[in-house]
Design an enzyme around this catalytic site. Structure first.
Site, PDB file in Angstrom:
ATOM      1  N   ARG A 108      -8.369  13.575 -47.658  1.00 46.16           N
ATOM      2  CA  ARG A 108      -8.181  13.922 -46.250  1.00 46.16           C
ATOM      3  C   ARG A 108      -6.761  13.529 -45.795  1.00 46.16           C
ATOM      4  O   ARG A 108      -6.554  12.512 -45.166  1.00 46.16           O
ATOM      5  CB  ARG A 108      -9.210  13.230 -45.365  1.00 46.16           C
ATOM      6  CG  ARG A 108     -10.662  13.415 -45.767  1.00 46.16           C
ATOM      7  CD  ARG A 108     -11.223  14.788 -45.428  1.00 46.16           C
ATOM      8  NE  ARG A 108     -11.281  15.050 -44.005  1.00 46.16           N
ATOM      9  CZ  ARG A 108     -12.330  14.736 -43.238  1.00 46.16           C
ATOM     10  NH1 ARG A 108     -13.336  14.070 -43.755  1.00 46.16           N
ATOM     11  NH2 ARG A 108     -12.350  15.039 -41.959  1.00 46.16           N
ATOM     12  N   CYS A 127     -12.877  10.522 -48.186  1.00 49.15           N
ATOM     13  CA  CYS A 127     -14.304  10.359 -47.872  1.00 49.15           C
ATOM     14  C   CYS A 127     -15.066  11.287 -48.834  1.00 49.15           C
ATOM     15  O   CYS A 127     -14.491  11.942 -49.682  1.00 49.15           O
ATOM     16  CB  CYS A 127     -14.583  10.716 -46.424  1.00 49.15           C
ATOM     17  SG  CYS A 127     -14.342  12.452 -46.073  1.00 49.15           S
ATOM     18  N   ARG A 178     -12.800   8.237 -40.092  1.00 53.36           N
ATOM     19  CA  ARG A 178     -11.439   8.727 -40.228  1.00 53.36           C
ATOM     20  C   ARG A 178     -10.942   9.415 -38.967  1.00 53.36           C
ATOM     21  O   ARG A 178      -9.745   9.550 -38.754  1.00 53.36           O
ATOM     22  CB  ARG A 178     -11.285   9.624 -41.434  1.00 53.36           C
ATOM     23  CG  ARG A 178     -12.071  10.879 -41.409  1.00 53.36           C
ATOM     24  CD  ARG A 178     -11.696  11.705 -42.596  1.00 53.36           C
ATOM     25  NE  ARG A 178     -10.261  11.773 -42.779  1.00 53.36           N
ATOM     26  CZ  ARG A 178      -9.422  12.518 -42.040  1.00 53.36           C
ATOM     27  NH1 ARG A 178      -9.912  13.212 -41.043  1.00 53.36           N
ATOM     28  NH2 ARG A 178      -8.138  12.529 -42.285  1.00 53.36           N
ATOM     29  N   ASP A 205     -18.534  22.747 -41.587  1.00 51.77           N
ATOM     30  CA  ASP A 205     -19.531  21.721 -41.275  1.00 51.77           C
ATOM     31  C   ASP A 205     -20.960  22.243 -41.341  1.00 51.77           C
ATOM     32  O   ASP A 205     -21.907  21.471 -41.212  1.00 51.77           O
ATOM     33  CB  ASP A 205     -19.280  21.127 -39.886  1.00 51.77           C
ATOM     34  CG  ASP A 205     -18.009  20.311 -39.852  1.00 51.77           C
ATOM     35  OD1 ASP A 205     -17.550  19.956 -38.753  1.00 51.77           O
ATOM     36  OD2 ASP A 205     -17.459  20.050 -40.932  1.00 51.77           O
ATOM     37  N   ARG A 242     -24.725   9.236 -38.143  1.00 57.41           N
ATOM     38  CA  ARG A 242     -23.349   9.351 -37.653  1.00 57.41           C
ATOM     39  C   ARG A 242     -23.190  10.589 -36.782  1.00 57.41           C
ATOM     40  O   ARG A 242     -22.339  10.623 -35.899  1.00 57.41           O
ATOM     41  CB  ARG A 242     -22.364   9.472 -38.833  1.00 57.41           C
ATOM     42  CG  ARG A 242     -22.159   8.200 -39.609  1.00 57.41           C
ATOM     43  CD  ARG A 242     -21.021   8.370 -40.586  1.00 57.41           C
ATOM     44  NE  ARG A 242     -19.851   8.912 -39.916  1.00 57.41           N
ATOM     45  CZ  ARG A 242     -18.865   9.556 -40.556  1.00 57.41           C
ATOM     46  NH1 ARG A 242     -18.946   9.752 -41.847  1.00 57.41           N
ATOM     47  NH2 ARG A 242     -17.816  10.009 -39.905  1.00 57.41           N
ATOM     48  N   LYS A 273     -20.137  15.655 -30.906  1.00 57.10           N
ATOM     49  CA  LYS A 273     -19.471  14.475 -31.494  1.00 57.10           C
ATOM     50  C   LYS A 273     -17.965  14.770 -31.648  1.00 57.10           C
ATOM     51  O   LYS A 273     -17.135  13.966 -31.265  1.00 57.10           O
ATOM     52  CB  LYS A 273     -20.059  14.170 -32.861  1.00 57.10           C
ATOM     53  CG  LYS A 273     -19.237  13.227 -33.720  1.00 57.10           C
ATOM     54  CD  LYS A 273     -19.876  12.934 -35.067  1.00 57.10           C
ATOM     55  CE  LYS A 273     -19.508  13.913 -36.134  1.00 57.10           C
ATOM     56  NZ  LYS A 273     -18.178  13.736 -36.743  1.00 57.10           N
ATOM     57  N   ASN A 274     -17.644  15.935 -32.196  1.00 51.44           N
ATOM     58  CA  ASN A 274     -16.246  16.207 -32.544  1.00 51.44           C
ATOM     59  C   ASN A 274     -15.368  16.580 -31.360  1.00 51.44           C
ATOM     60  O   ASN A 274     -14.149  16.621 -31.505  1.00 51.44           O
ATOM     61  CB  ASN A 274     -16.190  17.287 -33.629  1.00 51.44           C
ATOM     62  CG  ASN A 274     -16.692  16.753 -34.960  1.00 51.44           C
ATOM     63  OD1 ASN A 274     -16.946  15.551 -35.106  1.00 51.44           O
ATOM     64  ND2 ASN A 274     -16.868  17.628 -35.924  1.00 51.44           N
TER      65      ASN A 274
END
Ligand code: EPZ
Length: 422
Positions: free
Chosen positions: A122, A117, A93, A309, A401, A22-23
């Protein structure tokens, strides 16, 4: 709104396959802005964050479609509305990473400030500082970042270090802007995360001239234009680490395919130190745990350190370890929404500032719990797999997500997760 009903304890056994990152996908999708034409991102995961990023690109003027084979095509021929609107940015974000590419392509951009968040404040001050260094005029107006570079961007030496180390998406923003700036840019204290390496490699296939990839010093020779990309995104190292923790917390054995061990060495090192075996195999590894877990001290750090994470997921794992473990969160000091929820499941946790003392307990007990952010919710799922009884995890959209149909991937290896709409 969906909830998960998760029965435990279970023992996971079998093989799972890690999806695309995802990132890494999100900044690479933004990189399509840099080159008018059709770019194709292969192996992009089916996640709500990816869909939101797609909506954002469509608002700019791009056309997107997803092939049967998961390939995501982004046609950025037309970009006639360089605006990242609040209603989208507030949902994700990471939308901030369209700022650099829009400045490079359109020489102007208006992007909503991302706001905070569940994992805390952030800021984006380093992003803005870096883009100003490249010659952009950047102001804040009614909650929006308004940036202009009418004569284009100019290469320069840029320092991206902050109080918590470098910035991943800040590096992505400045790096993408620098590819089309006039002259050479040196980015000092660049993020070294594998997702930034993947982005830089993708940009170089587009015709960018980036050196020092994977190091804290990136040098970029600006070019006049870039070509659309065809790129296969790297595996998701955080998903891989989550599956590893799932094998360990359930005393199971999982073959984890499509996992690059080099991206998770800090995690593998920690698992081995607490008595979990990790052996490389084919396209990934085999993670197994038979005996009792030993205690650990985990401090989250920028790559190649232990990733923030995976902090929540490992807190769930260490909750079942005989003795006291310590978790120190150095990237997002407030990233502890999962502490109260895990405590509802009988975990014995004591938070002191950005440190949590995890006093191991013999067992976790099922309870109704609330997901709060993407990784905290993954921690609750892990805890529920090991807990006695049926746990209800509310607000499952947080999990969706970042984890594609997680129940459809864990149930075949022994989990008992039911998704219910309430
Ligand atoms: C990326 O967020 C990831 N998100 C995050 O993953 C991850 O936790 C984070 O990097 C750290 O590894 C994506 O890639 C989409 P940062 P990012 O800028 O880039 C401070 C997930 O669960 N900072 O590297 O937004 C910041 O407050 C998500 O998948 C500034 O002070 O994180 C933090 O303390 C959550 N000023 C630290 O730096 C800035 O301008 C690292 O943040 C920017 C950041």
């Amino acid at each position: 709104m969906d909830v998960f009903r998760i029965e435990g304890p279970v023992r996971l056994s079998g093989s799972v396959t890690v999806n695309g990152s995802k990132n890494a996908s999100l900044p690479i999708m933004a990189a399509a802005i840099l080159a008018p034409g059709k770019s194709v991102l292969k192996a992009a995961p089916h996640l709500s964050d990816i869909s939101v990023c797609g909506q954002l690109l469509r608002r700019l003027g791009c056309k997107l479609n997803r092939g049967q084979n998961r390939d995501l095509t982004i046609d950025s021929t037309v970009i006639d509305n360089p605006v990242g609107e609040y209603d989208i940015v507030r949902r994700m974000r990471a939308s901030i990473c369209i700022l650099g590419p829009l400045l490079a392509r359109c020489r102007r951009a208006k992007v909503s400030m991302p706001g905070g968040c569940a994992i805390g404040y952030r800021p984006v001050d380093i992003h803005l500082r870096g883009l100003r260094e490249l010659g952009a005029k950047v102001n804040l107006k009614n909650g929006y970042i308004v940036a202009d570079a009418p004569r284009g961007l100019k290469g320069k030496e840029v320092f991206l270090g902050g109080p918590f180390g470098s910035t991943v998406l800040g590096t992505a923003n400045v790096l993408m802007a620098a590819t089309l700036a006039k002259g050479q840019t040196t980015i000092e204290s660049a993020a070294c995360e594998p997702e930034i390496v993947d982005l830089a490699n993708c940009l170089n296939t587009m015709g960018a001239k980036i050196n020092g990839i994977g190091s804290p010093r990136l040098t970029v020779e600006g070019v006049k234009y870039l070509e659309p990309f065809q790129h296969t995104v790297i595996p998701d190292r955080i998903e891989a680490g989550t599956f590893m923790a799932a094998a360990a917390i359930t005393k199971g054995r999982l073959q984890i395919n499509n996992c690059r061990l080099a991206d998770v060495m800090a995690v593998v090192d920690k698992l081995r130190s607490i008595g979990v075996t990790v052996e490389s195999a084919d396209s990934g590894c085999v993670v197994a745990r038979t005996g009792p877990l030993k205690t650990a001290e985990i401090t989250t750090q920028p790559f190649p350190g232990f990733p923030t994470d995976l902090q929540a997921q490992f807190m769930a794992l260490l909750a079942l370890t005989k003795g006291n473990s310590i978790i120190i969160e150095k990237i997002f000091p407030d990233r502890f929404m999962h502490v109260a929820e895990l405590s509802r499941m009988a975990a014995n946790l004591r938070k002191e500032g950005s440190t949590v003392i995890v006093a191991g307990v013999k067992k976790l007990i099922a309870a109704p719990v609330m997901a709060s952010d993407l990784r905290a919710s993954a921690a609750l799922v892990l805890a529920a797999l090991a807990a006695e009884g049926t746990t209800t995890v509310n607000r499952v959209y947080h999990i969706d997500r970042g984890y594609e149909k997680i129940e459809q991937r864990l149930n075949p290896v022994g989990a008992k997760i039911t998704r219910e709409s309430i």
